[in-house]
Structures are given as structure tokens and as C-alpha cells.
Scaffold this motif. Structure first.
Motif: not given
Length: 344
Positions: A205-215, A227-243
Motif C-alpha cells: 500500500x503506497x501513494x506512489x511508485x518512483x519508477x526508474x526504468x520499466x516505463x 501500470x494497469x494495476x496502479x491505475x486500478x489501485x489508485x497508485x501514482x507513478x513518478x518516472x525517475x529515469x526518462x532518458x
């Protein structure tokens, strides 16, 4: 080992204010300030931080791991000059630092950084010590978000189950208690690998994942799983390595990295294909890399790393560039991004 519920007064509340700013869409990823890949002078990192602040950046993410505390020290030099309520800051927990034994160099994985020895601890007591150490390095009595750092199956190997059990037994409760008392606003978790992302998307149970590579613009394999599961559970995503740890800044550079290591030939070829497609629309590849993740409805923020003022300026220019929808459609037509990736 007792949990915080057994001893609710063990961690007394801190009274310093937390930012009134919600997590902005664009932030400053401060791993490079810890001498990641390249050792950077105090003057250059200070200029980068001042440039970011003057340009309106108000979201800063750091961690004890970055240079074994160096990134937090450097970031704190900026933040201490400004009102605590004027910015959003996150750091990470899970590592506790001790002075390195005399005569030993413990600065592993960093070109420079500070000479301290790391110990992993995901218990309530360990996370509390980690947080306190970060507060001292930052010179701040509060942060907005605390992020569980590097609880990765591949990274920890046969120690993973023990560390995960520590988190389940008391560590996660400690973080949620901090949030319920208003001492932090959010609880997050850093993710580097798809397998870990899929594992935790259903289990924590979290407010968000900080995702470094998988998206990223190069990799959407998590789209219909985590990603789909995060939408279903209302968990936000921060993308930490867009490059993608560097490749999407200049895929023809032989020294650039992917996933923090050497670039496989097939990955480089796809990155060059993305760059060629962008060029036909007069769009820099870096602009596409920064903006693509935010087209996904679960992604709230991106926090590209930077170590120089020029990189900060370039990141912000690319973030604000107008990109035609037709570019994303053409990428799909060429098989460069998956057909069902959100594009606006």
C-alpha cells in the motif's frame, strides 16, 4: 523487535511545516549530484541547483545512496536558503550509514562521493535512523515524501526475503504512521526492474511508485501489468529515469549508458530509430523522452537527473516544447512504441 504500534511514543512527532505544494509534473532528480558516473565540482552542482530554482523548479528528489550522502548535502545547501513551504522534497529510506573503517575506501559505485559504509535496514527502527540521518544532511526537519529504496529481488538476492519481511513487520507501518501524523505527505517506493514492479504493484500500500526504468519511451513492457494495476489501485507513478539512464539523450554516443550499464545493440538500434522519427517532426529525442511518460494517466511527474546548469536548462526547454500528436502515431506505425501506449 517491536513495531511502532507497540510503542507509539518512540518516534515523537516533528513540528516543522511540510510544503503546501503538491507534487509538480517536473522535478530535479539529484542522483548526479552524488557523483554518479562523473565526479562534479561543488561550483558546478551549486550552479545547477541555483539555475533550477531560478527557472521555477520546486520539486527535488534525492537519497542517502547518492554519493553516500553527498547529494543530500549539496541539495541542502540550496533548500536551506528558501522557505520550507516553498518547495517539494523527497528522499529515500532503507540504508543506514556508518563511518568507514580507518584506511578503507567504501565509496563503491560512485566516482566521488563520501566515504561512509552502508547497512541495509527496512525495520521501523532502521527507517527512522535513515530518515533522521537524511534530515541532518539536508538541514531540514521534514520532507514531503519518504521512498522505500532499492528493495529489489535481483539486487539483494538471497537477502531479499529478510528485508521484505522487515518492511512488512514494522517498516511500512512506521512510514504510514508518519503520514497519518502529518509528518510526511506521501509514502513511495523506488522500482528499477519490471519484475519488482509487478511483484509490489499487488502487494504493498503506497501513494506512489518512483519508477526508474520499466516505463520509458524505450520500454512499455509494464503497460498492461504493473501500470494497469496502479491505475486500478489508485497508485501514482513518478518516472525517475526518462532518458533510460542516458541513452535517450544521445543514442549514437558510444559512451552513453542504458539501465546504468552498457547498451545492447538492439536497444541502441531502437533508440536511433526513435531519434530518426523525431527528427522528421523537428522534435528533439530528449523532448519526446521527457513528455511521453506523462501521457499515461497514472504518471504524475518526471524527475530527470542533471549535474550542470546547461542540462537543467535543456531539460526544461524540452519539457515545455510543443510536440505534435502525429509524432506518437508515427512511432506506433513504425513499431517503436507499443500500439496501446497512451498518447494524449
Amino acid at each position: 523487535m517491536s513495531s511502532t504500534a507497540d510503542n507509539p511514543t518512540k518516534y515523537p512527532p516533528r513540528t516543522a511545516p511540510i510544503s503546501s505544494i503538491e507534487m509538480p509534473q517536473f522535478g530535479f532528480g539529484c542522483a548526479p549530484l552524488g557523483d554518479l558516473f562523473v565526479e562534479t565540482s561543488e561550483a558546478d552542482t551549486r550552479l545547477a541547483l541555483d539555475t533550477a530554482w531560478d527557472a521555477g523548479v520546486r520539486y527535488y528528489d534525492t537519497a542517502p545512496w547518492y554519493g553516500h550522502g553527498l547529494s543530500e548535502h549539496r541539495l541542502g545547501g540550496l533548500l536551506r536558503q528558501h522557505s520550507r513551504q516553498g518547495y517539494y522534497v523527497s528522499t529515500k529510506v532503507g540504508r543506514v550509514y556508518l563511518p568507514a573503517p580507518r584506511g578503507e575506501d567504501k565509496r563503491v559505485q560512485w566516482c566521488g562521493g563520501q566515504n561512509f559504509e552502508v547497512k541495509y535496514d527496512y525495520t521501523a527502527e532502521g527507517l527512522a535512523v535513515s530518515y533522521t540521518q537524511s534530515q541532518l544532511r539536508l538541514g531540514q526537519s521534514s520532507v514531503d515524501a519518504l521512498i522505500i529504496h532499492d528493495l529489489d529481488q535481483g539486487y539483494h538476492g538471497d537477502k531479499f526475503d529478510r528485508y521484505y519481511q522487515q518492511l512488512k513487520d514494522s517498516g511500512l507501518e512506521y512510514l504510514h504512521n508518519l503520514k497519518s501524523r502529518g509528518e510526511i505527505s506521501s509514502v513511495g517506493m523506488g522500482i528499477n526492474a519490471l519484475g519488482d514492479f509487478e511483484f509490489f504493484a499487488d502487494r504493498i500500500d503506497l501513494d506512489f511508485f518512483l519508477v526508474a526504468m520499466p516505463y520509458t519511451l524505450l520500454d512499455q513492457n509494464s503497460l498492461n501489468t504493473a501500470m494497469k494495476r496502479c491505475i486500478e489501485r489508485g497508485i501514482k507513478i513518478v518516472v525517475g529515469s526518462p532518458f533510460a539512464s542516458g541513452l535517450l539523450t544521445n543514442p549514437t554516443n558510444p559512451d552513453v549508458r542504458y539501465n546504468y550499464g552498457p547498451v545492447p545493440d538492439y536497444i541502441r538500434a531502437r533508440a536511433i530509430g526513435l531519434q530518426d522519427c523525431c527528427a522528421e517532426f523537428n522534435v528533439p529525442l530528449m523532448a519526446a523522452a521527457l513528455q511521453f511518460p506523462l501521457l499515461h494517466p497514472a504518471v504524475y511527474s518526471i524527475i530527470p537527473g542533471a549535474r550542470t546548469a546547461r542540462q537543467i536548462t535543456g531539460n526544461m526547454e524540452n519539457f515545455n516544447l510543443n510536440i505534435p500528436r502525429e509524432l506518437w502515431t508515427e512511432m506506433k506505425n513504425r513499431g517503436l512504441i507499443v500500439p496501446d501506449a497512451p498518447i494524449g
